[in-house]
Design a protein around this motif. Sequence first.
Motif, PDB file in Angstrom:
ATOM      1  N   VAL A  85      39.045  26.879  41.472  1.00  9.57           N
ATOM      2  CA  VAL A  85      38.764  28.217  40.948  1.00  9.57           C
ATOM      3  C   VAL A  85      37.272  28.512  40.871  1.00  9.57           C
ATOM      4  O   VAL A  85      36.842  29.667  41.033  1.00  9.57           O
ATOM      5  N   ASN A  86      36.458  27.514  40.653  1.00 15.01           N
ATOM      6  CA  ASN A  86      35.009  27.739  40.523  1.00 15.01           C
ATOM      7  C   ASN A  86      34.311  27.945  41.863  1.00 15.01           C
ATOM      8  O   ASN A  86      33.127  28.309  41.894  1.00 15.01           O
ATOM      9  N   TRP A  87      35.009  27.731  42.969  1.00 20.15           N
ATOM     10  CA  TRP A  87      34.376  27.831  44.287  1.00 20.15           C
ATOM     11  C   TRP A  87      34.885  29.005  45.105  1.00 20.15           C
ATOM     12  O   TRP A  87      34.477  29.183  46.245  1.00 20.15           O
ATOM     13  N   LEU A  88      35.768  29.812  44.543  1.00 18.96           N
ATOM     14  CA  LEU A  88      36.313  30.943  45.288  1.00 18.96           C
ATOM     15  C   LEU A  88      35.357  32.123  45.231  1.00 18.96           C
ATOM     16  O   LEU A  88      34.731  32.392  44.208  1.00 18.96           O
ATOM     17  N   ASP A  89      35.277  32.832  46.354  1.00 13.79           N
ATOM     18  CA  ASP A  89      34.344  33.949  46.473  1.00 13.79           C
ATOM     19  C   ASP A  89      34.957  34.962  47.436  1.00 13.79           C
ATOM     20  O   ASP A  89      35.390  34.608  48.532  1.00 13.79           O
ATOM     21  N   ASP A  90      34.983  36.234  47.026  1.00  9.59           N
ATOM     22  CA  ASP A  90      35.573  37.262  47.881  1.00  9.59           C
ATOM     23  C   ASP A  90      34.832  37.424  49.205  1.00  9.59           C
ATOM     24  O   ASP A  90      35.399  37.908  50.187  1.00  9.59           O
ATOM     25  N   SER A  91      33.568  37.032  49.242  1.00  8.25           N
ATOM     26  CA  SER A  91      32.773  37.210  50.458  1.00  8.25           C
ATOM     27  C   SER A  91      32.834  36.002  51.387  1.00  8.25           C
ATOM     28  O   SER A  91      32.167  35.973  52.415  1.00  8.25           O
ATOM     29  N   ALA A  92      33.618  34.977  51.006  1.00  8.44           N
ATOM     30  CA  ALA A  92      33.681  33.759  51.815  1.00  8.44           C
ATOM     31  C   ALA A  92      35.079  33.165  51.756  1.00  8.44           C
ATOM     32  O   ALA A  92      35.860  33.449  50.849  1.00  8.44           O
ATOM     33  N   SER A  93      35.392  32.355  52.751  1.00  6.61           N
ATOM     34  CA  SER A  93      36.651  31.607  52.774  1.00  6.61           C
ATOM     35  C   SER A  93      36.370  30.180  52.328  1.00  6.61           C
ATOM     36  O   SER A  93      35.376  29.572  52.741  1.00  6.61           O
ATOM     37  N   LEU A 139      32.898  50.250  55.863  1.00  8.52           N
ATOM     38  CA  LEU A 139      33.425  49.887  54.551  1.00  8.52           C
ATOM     39  C   LEU A 139      33.622  51.140  53.719  1.00  8.52           C
ATOM     40  O   LEU A 139      32.834  52.099  53.791  1.00  8.52           O
ATOM     41  N   VAL A 140      34.672  51.138  52.921  1.00 11.88           N
ATOM     42  CA  VAL A 140      34.872  52.212  51.963  1.00 11.88           C
ATOM     43  C   VAL A 140      33.769  52.097  50.915  1.00 11.88           C
ATOM     44  O   VAL A 140      33.533  51.020  50.363  1.00 11.88           O
ATOM     45  N   GLU A 141      33.068  53.176  50.693  1.00 11.52           N
ATOM     46  CA  GLU A 141      31.886  53.145  49.826  1.00 11.52           C
ATOM     47  C   GLU A 141      32.209  52.535  48.460  1.00 11.52           C
ATOM     48  O   GLU A 141      33.202  52.900  47.813  1.00 11.52           O
ATOM     49  N   GLY A 142      31.363  51.589  48.078  1.00 17.00           N
ATOM     50  CA  GLY A 142      31.517  50.952  46.772  1.00 17.00           C
ATOM     51  C   GLY A 142      32.563  49.860  46.717  1.00 17.00           C
ATOM     52  O   GLY A 142      32.867  49.350  45.636  1.00 17.00           O
ATOM     53  N   THR A 143      33.110  49.493  47.876  1.00 15.72           N
ATOM     54  CA  THR A 143      34.131  48.436  47.918  1.00 15.72           C
ATOM     55  C   THR A 143      33.814  47.464  49.055  1.00 15.72           C
ATOM     56  O   THR A 143      33.037  47.784  49.950  1.00 15.72           O
ATOM     57  N   PRO A 144      34.458  46.288  49.042  1.00 10.56           N
ATOM     58  CA  PRO A 144      34.310  45.357  50.161  1.00 10.56           C
ATOM     59  C   PRO A 144      35.357  45.589  51.241  1.00 10.56           C
ATOM     60  O   PRO A 144      35.485  44.788  52.165  1.00 10.56           O
ATOM     61  N   TYR A 145      36.119  46.699  51.141  1.00  8.02           N
ATOM     62  CA  TYR A 145      37.267  46.924  52.017  1.00  8.02           C
ATOM     63  C   TYR A 145      36.947  47.863  53.179  1.00  8.02           C
ATOM     64  O   TYR A 145      36.126  48.765  53.059  1.00  8.02           O
ATOM     65  N   HIS A 146      37.670  47.638  54.279  1.00  6.11           N
ATOM     66  CA  HIS A 146      37.563  48.520  55.428  1.00  6.11           C
ATOM     67  C   HIS A 146      38.491  49.717  55.302  1.00  6.11           C
ATOM     68  O   HIS A 146      38.341  50.708  56.019  1.00  6.11           O
ATOM     69  N   CYS A 164      51.143  50.352  44.322  1.00  6.12           N
ATOM     70  CA  CYS A 164      49.967  49.619  43.843  1.00  6.12           C
ATOM     71  C   CYS A 164      48.783  49.950  44.750  1.00  6.12           C
ATOM     72  O   CYS A 164      48.937  50.074  45.973  1.00  6.12           O
ATOM     73  N   ASP A 165      47.603  50.064  44.154  1.00  2.67           N
ATOM     74  CA  ASP A 165      46.386  50.234  44.946  1.00  2.67           C
ATOM     75  C   ASP A 165      46.116  48.956  45.739  1.00  2.67           C
ATOM     76  O   ASP A 165      46.316  47.839  45.232  1.00  2.67           O
ATOM     77  N   ALA A 166      45.640  49.111  46.963  1.00  3.62           N
ATOM     78  CA  ALA A 166      45.375  47.958  47.815  1.00  3.62           C
ATOM     79  C   ALA A 166      44.170  48.224  48.702  1.00  3.62           C
ATOM     80  O   ALA A 166      43.856  49.370  49.026  1.00  3.62           O
ATOM     81  N   GLY A 167      43.489  47.163  49.085  1.00  2.00           N
ATOM     82  CA  GLY A 167      42.375  47.238  50.021  1.00  2.00           C
ATOM     83  C   GLY A 167      42.520  46.165  51.080  1.00  2.00           C
ATOM     84  O   GLY A 167      43.090  45.095  50.809  1.00  2.00           O
ATOM     85  N   VAL A 168      42.039  46.422  52.280  1.00  2.00           N
ATOM     86  CA  VAL A 168      42.162  45.469  53.372  1.00  2.00           C
ATOM     87  C   VAL A 168      40.772  45.116  53.896  1.00  2.00           C
ATOM     88  O   VAL A 168      39.891  45.973  54.010  1.00  2.00           O
ATOM     89  N   VAL A 169      40.583  43.827  54.210  1.00  2.00           N
ATOM     90  CA  VAL A 169      39.363  43.334  54.863  1.00  2.00           C
ATOM     91  C   VAL A 169      39.759  42.890  56.257  1.00  2.00           C
ATOM     92  O   VAL A 169      40.608  42.009  56.423  1.00  2.00           O
ATOM     93  N   ARG A 170      39.165  43.506  57.265  1.00  2.00           N
ATOM     94  CA  ARG A 170      39.486  43.206  58.664  1.00  2.00           C
ATOM     95  C   ARG A 170      38.294  42.538  59.351  1.00  2.00           C
ATOM     96  O   ARG A 170      37.249  42.334  58.748  1.00  2.00           O
ATOM     97  N   GLY A 175      41.703  36.192  60.509  1.00  2.00           N
ATOM     98  CA  GLY A 175      42.708  37.217  60.306  1.00  2.00           C
ATOM     99  C   GLY A 175      42.412  38.055  59.073  1.00  2.00           C
ATOM    100  O   GLY A 175      41.695  37.620  58.168  1.00  2.00           O
ATOM    101  N   PRO A 176      42.972  39.263  59.001  1.00  4.40           N
ATOM    102  CA  PRO A 176      42.712  40.142  57.861  1.00  4.40           C
ATOM    103  C   PRO A 176      43.461  39.693  56.608  1.00  4.40           C
ATOM    104  O   PRO A 176      44.383  38.872  56.672  1.00  4.40           O
ATOM    105  N   TYR A 177      43.034  40.233  55.482  1.00 10.94           N
ATOM    106  CA  TYR A 177      43.792  40.009  54.255  1.00 10.94           C
ATOM    107  C   TYR A 177      43.799  41.286  53.436  1.00 10.94           C
ATOM    108  O   TYR A 177      42.903  42.129  53.522  1.00 10.94           O
ATOM    109  N   VAL A 178      44.868  41.435  52.641  1.00 12.95           N
ATOM    110  CA  VAL A 178      45.064  42.608  51.799  1.00 12.95           C
ATOM    111  C   VAL A 178      45.041  42.160  50.345  1.00 12.95           C
ATOM    112  O   VAL A 178      45.713  41.183  49.982  1.00 12.95           O
ATOM    113  N   GLU A 179      44.252  42.874  49.528  1.00 12.91           N
ATOM    114  CA  GLU A 179      44.232  42.610  48.093  1.00 12.91           C
ATOM    115  C   GLU A 179      44.945  43.750  47.379  1.00 12.91           C
ATOM    116  O   GLU A 179      44.576  44.922  47.528  1.00 12.91           O
ATOM    117  N   VAL A 180      45.967  43.389  46.611  1.00 11.02           N
ATOM    118  CA  VAL A 180      46.746  44.371  45.864  1.00 11.02           C
ATOM    119  C   VAL A 180      46.340  44.294  44.394  1.00 11.02           C
ATOM    120  O   VAL A 180      46.334  43.208  43.802  1.00 11.02           O
TER     121      VAL A 180
END
Length: 242
Positions: A85-93, A139-146, A164-170, A175-180
């Motif tokens: 949990v301490n090593w997870l980052d939305d900007s990295a895998s 990117l959608v302004e103010g988000t990390p999503y496409h 539910c609101d969702a955003g996708v990173v492509r 491969g892409p991922y969707v955050e709900v």
Amino acid sequence: MRIPTRTPHTLVAFGVAIALAGCGPSSEVAPASTPAATPDNAPAESVEPETTSAFAWPASLVVVGDGFPNTGDACRRIGESAATVNWLDDSASLAGCPSADAAAALGGTIVGEVEGVTLVSVPNSPATAGDGEGQGDALVEGTPYHATAQVRCEGYKGAAPGFCDAGVVRGLETGPYVEVSLSDGRKRTIFFNADGSFLTFSTAEADGTAALPIESRRDGDMTIAILGTERYEVPDAFVLGG
């Protein structure tokens, strides 16, 4: 005094003895011999190459997919758990590798080790205009999503069917991922392969999701992703873009 007479046979034997004496080995030349096998000249033992297929991934890690960044590679994508949990980052895998050499080859930052698995944080590739399928999305302004949208969802903490609101990173090699976004502010991440097919959910031991069954099915041009009692309907167009 009578001198014994030497017979021809006696002279011949005497000459042969002298000849043999002259042909004896010289003290300066060592006789040839076959060297005994030593550790230096013994034949090398055959060594079987190491294979990652036999590597035992520890239960404390949530191992995702069949290779990272490509199917069949030695490393694996690692999901959220109490150990990571301490090593997870939305900007990295976060990837786990069976050796430090394999981790270094990914080009990221080695962040730690868990039960013999070297963990490395690999920055997500930024989208580049005109560079292949799913690339070039702004990117959608103010988000990390496409792209952002609402997807059909149900079952989280007993929630009735709704949206539910969702955003996708492509544009990622993996491969892409969707955050709900869930009702209590948490996010449920759904991973897809590069071709848009379902891969898995991000789960964690801390909240009990690691023990939940995961499945998916297709309904027309939509993926229905299921985690325990939770259900999410994600259109292909949202995952891959136009």
